[in-house]
Design an enzyme around this catalytic site. Structure first.
Site, mmCIF file in Angstrom:
data_model
loop_
_atom_site.group_PDB
_atom_site.id
_atom_site.type_symbol
_atom_site.label_atom_id
_atom_site.label_comp_id
_atom_site.label_asym_id
_atom_site.label_seq_id
_atom_site.Cartn_x
_atom_site.Cartn_y
_atom_site.Cartn_z
ATOM 1 N N LYS A 256 9.070 23.551 29.345
ATOM 2 C CA LYS A 256 9.754 24.751 28.869
ATOM 3 C C LYS A 256 11.244 24.506 28.641
ATOM 4 O O LYS A 256 11.943 25.370 28.137
ATOM 5 C CB LYS A 256 9.630 25.883 29.905
ATOM 6 C CG LYS A 256 8.218 26.208 30.282
ATOM 7 C CD LYS A 256 7.719 27.381 29.482
ATOM 8 C CE LYS A 256 6.305 27.716 29.875
ATOM 9 N NZ LYS A 256 5.626 28.468 28.849
ATOM 10 N N ARG A 257 11.706 23.366 29.088
ATOM 11 C CA ARG A 257 13.136 23.102 28.970
ATOM 12 C C ARG A 257 13.429 22.293 27.729
ATOM 13 O O ARG A 257 12.695 21.378 27.376
ATOM 14 C CB ARG A 257 13.615 22.340 30.212
ATOM 15 C CG ARG A 257 13.973 23.268 31.354
ATOM 16 C CD ARG A 257 14.383 22.501 32.579
ATOM 17 N NE ARG A 257 15.290 21.382 32.295
ATOM 18 C CZ ARG A 257 15.839 20.646 33.223
ATOM 19 N NH1 ARG A 257 15.593 20.887 34.499
ATOM 20 N NH2 ARG A 257 16.631 19.650 32.897
#
Ligand SMILES: [Zn+2]
Length: 288
Positions: A256-257
């Protein structure tokens, strides 16, 4: 005729060349390689480059370099060939077409003309964790190909509502999902004429005689979907071994980063494959 020993372990790593490999990928792939090594089996590298808009040749080249650098060794793959070539998904369209035709003949799929907007307004949020695909409301379930006319459509798999799908995960133990609740009718062929992940993955794992699939736990729900495809296609399903999701020190999923470091950035900073693997031992499921 290819003769293979079906009892021997065949694992695979299947990166998608949409960017540079990061440490989360490496960790899951390493688990796959370890499983194959411990079983005295084979490892297949499959290049999942179906998404023409996002996959780039430079990333394929970088992927091979990064995997070699990290210490991955595969016995079959796009660069070394093997009995189940081609190992680039972009070269396997005929396999996917065949699989789609088989599903269509069996009455397992239907054409869906819903727009993105239709789906946003009608779909329900899935019950299962870690799955972001909304549950399709079934609007087009009764639609026949003859009724489509010139409209654009995708193909969806009709799930047996309320049907239970259970399997024993080699790492996470007993898993159980309910079709229609944890996930709905899913796309097997995209509106842009590209096979969807679920179909391509099942077609390839079956054709390449993969005996165990090692991948991230975010794909547990996909495994339930894929088991329905194996059943519909009358194919033997492999075993599954899902790895806990890799998070950063604050518990945020690495996938998600956007700023997560690629293997080549870590390498440029002086990290070695050994030092990266050592950090996994220290942090278990998290990485720096
Ligand atoms: Zn629809």
């Amino acid at each position: 005729m290819i003769s293979t020993n079906r009892t021997s372990y065949r694992g695979r790593i299947a990166p998608s060349p949409t960017g540079y490999l990061h440490v989360g990928h490496a960790k899951t792939f390493w688990a796959a390689q370890e499983r194959a090594r411990q079983a005295g089996g084979m490892l297949v590298l499959r290049n999942e480059d179906l998404d023409r808009a996002r996959c780039k040749a430079e990333f394929v080249e970088a992927m091979l370099q990064d995997l070699h650098w990290f210490g991955f060794k595969w016995q079959e793959g796009p660069d070394v060939g093997g009995p189940f070539a081609p190992y680039n998904q972009s070269k396997r369209h005929s396999f996917y077409r065949e699989t789609l035709a088989k599903l269509e003949r069996g009455g397992f799929i239907y054409p869906c003309v819903c727009s993105r907007k239709d789906l946003q307004t009608a779909a329900r949020a899935p019950h299962a964790e870690d799955d972001e695909e909304p549950i399709y409301p079934g609007t087009c379930r009764g639609l026949k190909l003859e009724q489509i006319a010139n409209r654009k459509f995708c193909w969806r798999f009709r799930v047996p509502d309320g049907g239970k799908i259970s399997f024993d995960d080699g790492n996470l133990g007993a898993q159980r999902f309910v079709a229609g609740k944890d996930f709905g009718d899913f796309v097997v062929w995209r509106v842009d004429d590209v096979p969807a992940y679920q179909l391509a993955c099942v077609a390839d794992d079956a054709a390449m005689e993969i005996t165990e699939v090692v991948r991230g736990a975010d794909l547990l729900v996909s495994t339930a979907r894929q088991l329905l495809l194996y059943r519909a296609l009358a194919l033997a399903a492999p075993s599954f071994y899902h790895c806990p999701l890799v998070t950063d020190a604050s518990g945020v999923r690495l996938a998600k980063r956007h700023d997560v470091l690629s293997l080549r950035q870590l390498r440029a900073k002086g990290e070695t494959p050994e030092s990266i693997r050592r950090s996994w031992q220290l942090n278990k499921n998290s990485v720096q």
